[in-house]
Design a protein around this motif. Structure first.
Motif, mmCIF file in Angstrom:
data_model
loop_
_atom_site.group_PDB
_atom_site.id
_atom_site.type_symbol
_atom_site.label_atom_id
_atom_site.label_comp_id
_atom_site.label_asym_id
_atom_site.label_seq_id
_atom_site.Cartn_x
_atom_site.Cartn_y
_atom_site.Cartn_z
ATOM 1 N N HIS A 39 -4.770 1.523 0.905
ATOM 2 C CA HIS A 39 -3.877 1.389 -0.244
ATOM 3 C C HIS A 39 -2.588 0.664 0.138
ATOM 4 C CE1 HIS A 39 -1.068 3.466 -3.323
ATOM 5 N NE2 HIS A 39 -1.540 2.355 -3.832
ATOM 6 N N TRP A 46 -6.708 -1.919 -4.144
ATOM 7 C CA TRP A 46 -6.859 -0.472 -4.171
ATOM 8 C C TRP A 46 -7.298 0.083 -5.522
ATOM 9 C CZ3 TRP A 46 -8.280 3.188 -1.280
ATOM 10 C CH2 TRP A 46 -8.085 4.506 -1.656
ATOM 11 N N LYS A 50 -10.130 2.996 -5.510
ATOM 12 C CA LYS A 50 -9.672 4.380 -5.431
ATOM 13 C C LYS A 50 -10.595 5.389 -6.109
ATOM 14 C CE LYS A 50 -6.544 4.384 -9.366
ATOM 15 N NZ LYS A 50 -5.179 4.613 -9.799
#
Length: 81
Positions: A39, A46, A50
């Motif tokens: 991240h 990201w 995620k």
């Protein structure tokens, strides 16, 4: 000392690689926090990763390097009597 350092480095790297592989295969979770590093390093990518990071973690490959510096070899405590 340099030979001992190299051997320690190899052993530590091998042990860590085995630990990461076990987390990937048996646990399936990023218990090391690699996602935080991804991240930070790739903030634009990201958001796409995620929500399924643990699946990505399972497929990731890792290269581990260890660096030992032995500064003062010898006993670190009182000698046994």
């Amino acid at each position: 000392l340099q030979k001992i350092e190299r051997e320690l480095e190899k052993a530590a790297a091998k042990h860590m690689e085995q630990t990461i592989r076990k987390a990937q295969e048996q646990i399936g979770l990023d218990m090391f926090g690699f996602g935080v590093i991804v991240h930070q390093k790739y903030p634009r990518e990201w958001p796409k990763l995620k929500d399924h990071w643990n699946e990505e973690f399972k497929r990731a490959t890792f290269r581990v390097e260890a660096d030992f510096d032995l500064e003062r070899p010898g006993l670190s405590g009182r000698p046994a009597t």
